[in-house]
Design a protein around this motif. Structure first.
Motif, PDB file in Angstrom:
ATOM      1  N   LEU A   1      -7.643 -10.444  -2.770  1.00 62.82           N
ATOM      2  CA  LEU A   1      -7.520  -9.221  -1.971  1.00 62.82           C
ATOM      3  C   LEU A   1      -8.366  -8.043  -2.478  1.00 62.82           C
ATOM      4  N   ASN A   2      -8.331  -7.793  -3.769  1.00 57.67           N
ATOM      5  CA  ASN A   2      -8.928  -6.568  -4.294  1.00 57.67           C
ATOM      6  C   ASN A   2     -10.315  -6.696  -4.904  1.00 57.67           C
ATOM      7  N   HIS A   3     -10.771  -7.918  -5.063  1.00 64.10           N
ATOM      8  CA  HIS A   3     -12.084  -8.070  -5.714  1.00 64.10           C
ATOM      9  C   HIS A   3     -12.781  -9.246  -5.030  1.00 64.10           C
TER      10      HIS A   3
ATOM     11  N   ASP B   1      -3.592  -0.126   4.555  1.00 59.40           N
ATOM     12  CA  ASP B   1      -3.968  -0.103   3.128  1.00 59.40           C
ATOM     13  C   ASP B   1      -3.451  -1.364   2.443  1.00 59.40           C
ATOM     14  N   ASP B   2      -3.999  -1.619   1.258  1.00 59.18           N
ATOM     15  CA  ASP B   2      -3.645  -2.854   0.558  1.00 59.18           C
ATOM     16  C   ASP B   2      -2.256  -2.772  -0.071  1.00 59.18           C
ATOM     17  N   PHE B   3      -1.967  -1.661  -0.772  1.00 58.39           N
ATOM     18  CA  PHE B   3      -0.700  -1.528  -1.509  1.00 58.39           C
ATOM     19  C   PHE B   3       0.031  -0.265  -1.111  1.00 58.39           C
ATOM     20  N   LEU B   4       1.342  -0.328  -1.178  1.00 54.72           N
ATOM     21  CA  LEU B   4       2.161   0.876  -1.089  1.00 54.72           C
ATOM     22  C   LEU B   4       3.053   0.897  -2.329  1.00 54.72           C
TER      23      LEU B   4
ATOM     24  N   GLU C   1       3.833  -4.099  -0.172  1.00 56.98           N
ATOM     25  CA  GLU C   1       4.671  -2.937  -0.541  1.00 56.98           C
ATOM     26  C   GLU C   1       5.467  -3.307  -1.776  1.00 56.98           C
ATOM     27  N   LYS C   2       5.456  -2.421  -2.754  1.00 58.45           N
ATOM     28  CA  LYS C   2       6.325  -2.627  -3.924  1.00 58.45           C
ATOM     29  C   LYS C   2       7.626  -1.890  -3.627  1.00 58.45           C
ATOM     30  N   GLY C   3       8.601  -2.674  -3.161  1.00 57.99           N
ATOM     31  CA  GLY C   3       9.840  -2.113  -2.641  1.00 57.99           C
ATOM     32  C   GLY C   3      10.692  -1.410  -3.676  1.00 57.99           C
TER      33      GLY C   3
ATOM     34  N   ASN D   1       4.028   4.503  -4.683  1.00 59.76           N
ATOM     35  CA  ASN D   1       4.789   5.748  -4.554  1.00 59.76           C
ATOM     36  C   ASN D   1       4.485   6.514  -3.263  1.00 59.76           C
ATOM     37  N   GLY D   2       3.534   6.022  -2.511  1.00 59.53           N
ATOM     38  CA  GLY D   2       3.287   6.590  -1.177  1.00 59.53           C
ATOM     39  C   GLY D   2       2.254   7.693  -1.118  1.00 59.53           C
ATOM     40  N   CYS D   3       1.642   8.001  -2.261  1.00 59.61           N
ATOM     41  CA  CYS D   3       0.712   9.128  -2.295  1.00 59.61           C
ATOM     42  C   CYS D   3      -0.522   8.876  -1.412  1.00 59.61           C
TER      43      CYS D   3
ATOM     44  N   ILE E   1      -5.250  13.017  -3.230  1.00 55.95           N
ATOM     45  CA  ILE E   1      -4.420  11.838  -3.468  1.00 55.95           C
ATOM     46  C   ILE E   1      -4.387  11.560  -4.969  1.00 55.95           C
ATOM     47  N   THR E   2      -3.176  11.342  -5.493  1.00 51.75           N
ATOM     48  CA  THR E   2      -3.056  10.930  -6.889  1.00 51.75           C
ATOM     49  C   THR E   2      -3.074   9.416  -6.938  1.00 51.75           C
ATOM     50  N   SER E   3      -4.020   8.862  -7.666  1.00 51.13           N
ATOM     51  CA  SER E   3      -4.135   7.406  -7.734  1.00 51.13           C
ATOM     52  C   SER E   3      -3.071   6.831  -8.652  1.00 51.13           C
ATOM     53  N   PHE E   4      -2.316   5.874  -8.119  1.00 50.72           N
ATOM     54  CA  PHE E   4      -1.265   5.229  -8.916  1.00 50.72           C
ATOM     55  C   PHE E   4      -1.885   4.416 -10.045  1.00 50.72           C
ATOM     56  N   THR E   5      -2.970   3.703  -9.729  1.00 52.33           N
ATOM     57  CA  THR E   5      -3.542   2.797 -10.730  1.00 52.33           C
ATOM     58  C   THR E   5      -4.431   3.536 -11.734  1.00 52.33           C
ATOM     59  N   LYS E   6      -5.101   4.613 -11.285  1.00 54.43           N
ATOM     60  CA  LYS E   6      -6.033   5.291 -12.196  1.00 54.43           C
ATOM     61  C   LYS E   6      -5.433   6.543 -12.821  1.00 54.43           C
TER      62      LYS E   6
ATOM     63  N   ASN F   1       3.960  -1.962 -13.949  1.00 52.03           N
ATOM     64  CA  ASN F   1       4.296  -2.293 -12.558  1.00 52.03           C
ATOM     65  C   ASN F   1       3.085  -2.507 -11.672  1.00 52.03           C
ATOM     66  N   ILE F   2       2.032  -3.032 -12.241  1.00 51.95           N
ATOM     67  CA  ILE F   2       0.824  -3.334 -11.462  1.00 51.95           C
ATOM     68  C   ILE F   2       0.790  -4.828 -11.152  1.00 51.95           C
ATOM     69  N   LEU F   3       0.567  -5.108  -9.880  1.00 50.04           N
ATOM     70  CA  LEU F   3       0.380  -6.490  -9.453  1.00 50.04           C
ATOM     71  C   LEU F   3      -1.111  -6.692  -9.190  1.00 50.04           C
ATOM     72  N   LYS F   4      -1.714  -7.608  -9.927  1.00 53.72           N
ATOM     73  CA  LYS F   4      -3.141  -7.867  -9.709  1.00 53.72           C
ATOM     74  C   LYS F   4      -3.298  -8.988  -8.698  1.00 53.72           C
TER      75      LYS F   4
HETATM   76  P1  5GP Z   1       0.597   4.867  -3.965  1.00 52.58           P
HETATM   77  O1  5GP Z   1      -0.292   5.984  -3.564  1.00 52.58           O
HETATM   78  O2  5GP Z   1       1.460   4.345  -2.845  1.00 52.58           O
HETATM   79  O3  5GP Z   1       1.394   5.173  -5.211  1.00 52.58           O
HETATM   80  O4  5GP Z   1      -0.340   3.674  -4.406  1.00 52.58           O
HETATM   81  C1  5GP Z   1      -1.127   3.029  -3.458  1.00 52.58           C
HETATM   82  C2  5GP Z   1      -2.527   2.821  -3.945  1.00 52.58           C
HETATM   83  O5  5GP Z   1      -2.556   2.502  -5.328  1.00 52.58           O
HETATM   84  C3  5GP Z   1      -3.141   1.671  -3.217  1.00 52.58           C
HETATM   85  O6  5GP Z   1      -4.181   2.178  -2.406  1.00 52.58           O
HETATM   86  C4  5GP Z   1      -3.654   0.733  -4.280  1.00 52.58           C
HETATM   87  O7  5GP Z   1      -5.050   0.829  -4.330  1.00 52.58           O
HETATM   88  C5  5GP Z   1      -3.088   1.236  -5.579  1.00 52.58           C
HETATM   89  N1  5GP Z   1      -1.981   0.397  -6.107  1.00 52.58           N
HETATM   90  C6  5GP Z   1      -0.687   0.768  -6.243  1.00 52.58           C
HETATM   91  N2  5GP Z   1       0.042  -0.173  -6.829  1.00 52.58           N
HETATM   92  C7  5GP Z   1      -0.804  -1.208  -7.049  1.00 52.58           C
HETATM   93  C8  5GP Z   1      -0.618  -2.500  -7.648  1.00 52.58           C
HETATM   94  O8  5GP Z   1       0.461  -2.904  -8.096  1.00 52.58           O
HETATM   95  N3  5GP Z   1      -1.716  -3.300  -7.703  1.00 52.58           N
HETATM   96  C9  5GP Z   1      -2.923  -2.895  -7.221  1.00 52.58           C
HETATM   97  N4  5GP Z   1      -3.926  -3.772  -7.321  1.00 52.58           N
HETATM   98  N5  5GP Z   1      -3.134  -1.678  -6.677  1.00 52.58           N
HETATM   99  C10 5GP Z   1      -2.078  -0.842  -6.584  1.00 52.58           C
END
Ligand code: 5GP
Length: 190
Positions: free
Chosen positions: A26-28, A124-127, A155-157, A129-131, A96-101, A18-21
């Motif tokens: 935007l990100n790079h 912020d760039d993405f939403l 936002e990933k709805g 899970n909201g962490c 904060i728990t990183s969604f991507t990492k 579920n990652i959108l690059k």
């Molecule tokens: P959350 O904390 O809402 O789960 O995730 C938000 C953070 O995770 C954002 O700051 C963003 O950096 C990263 N993130 C979450 N989903 C994506 C995604 O689909 N693509 C990218 N590029 N970053 C994401």
């Protein structure tokens, strides 16, 4: 925001998990002209909010937050993911728990940069899970400042973050809401 949705369809790539690059704009690599339109849209949406400070988180939030700050005529504070050696003031901290990492970061802001009376717009760039947003909201609340809203690019709805933040009564404006990425096909909420 049509322009952002079109760009996501043109240049966004759906990855596993579920990652959108959106690295192409935007990100790079960053399309600052597009950022300017995003900044104008947040300014329109939060025109009545009395924003006097923008808070974001390193790294990908910084570019969009800076361009938005030009529209609002205010300064930007970015939360740092680790404690650097040249931070000497009192600190506000959260986790904060990183969604991507998939790991937990300690996130800090020097206390002197967020103060009672500040009216803070979080960008912020993405939403997902909201962490990340919840951590940033926590930092503002610890400082005694007020969160007047959250401005998100994408936002990933289909993930829970948007609902969680809106349920807390916090004003959240996302410029594009992705409803589904199933099979690599991106659809937006209208
Ligand atoms: P959350 O904390 O809402 O789960 O995730 C938000 C953070 O995770 C954002 O700051 C963003 O950096 C990263 N993130 C979450 N989903 C994506 C995604 O689909 N693509 C990218 N590029 N970053 C994401």
């Amino acid at each position: 925001m049509k322009l952002l949705e079109e760009r996501i369809l043109e240049e966004g790539v759906v990855k596993e998990g579920n990652i959108l690059k959106v690295d192409a704009f935007l990100n790079h690599q960053m399309d600052v002209k597009l950022f300017r339109e995003m900044g104008k849209e947040w300014k329109r949406l939060f025109a009545d909010a009395g924003v006097n400070k923008i808070l974001t988180i390193e790294a990908s939030g910084i570019g969009i937050a800076c361009v938005a700050a030009e529209e609002f005529g205010c300064r930007v504070v970015f939360a740092k993911k680790t404690q650097g050696k040249n931070l000497d003031g009192e600190l506000l901290t959260t986790q904060i728990t990183s969604f991507t990492k998939g790991r937990v970061f300690d996130v800090i802001v020097e206390k002197k940069f967020l103060n009672p009376g500040d009216r803070v717009l979080i960008i912020d760039d993405f939403l997902a899970n909201g962490c990340a947003l919840e951590g940033l909201i926590d930092l503002v609340q610890q400082s005694g400042a007020e969160v007047v809203g959250c401005g998100i690019a994408i936002e990933k709805g289909f993930q829970v973050g948007g609902q969680k933040i809106r349920d807390r009564g916090i004003r959240l404006e996302s410029l594009a809401i992705v409803d589904s990425m199933e099979g690599g096909t991106i659809t937006f909420r209208s």
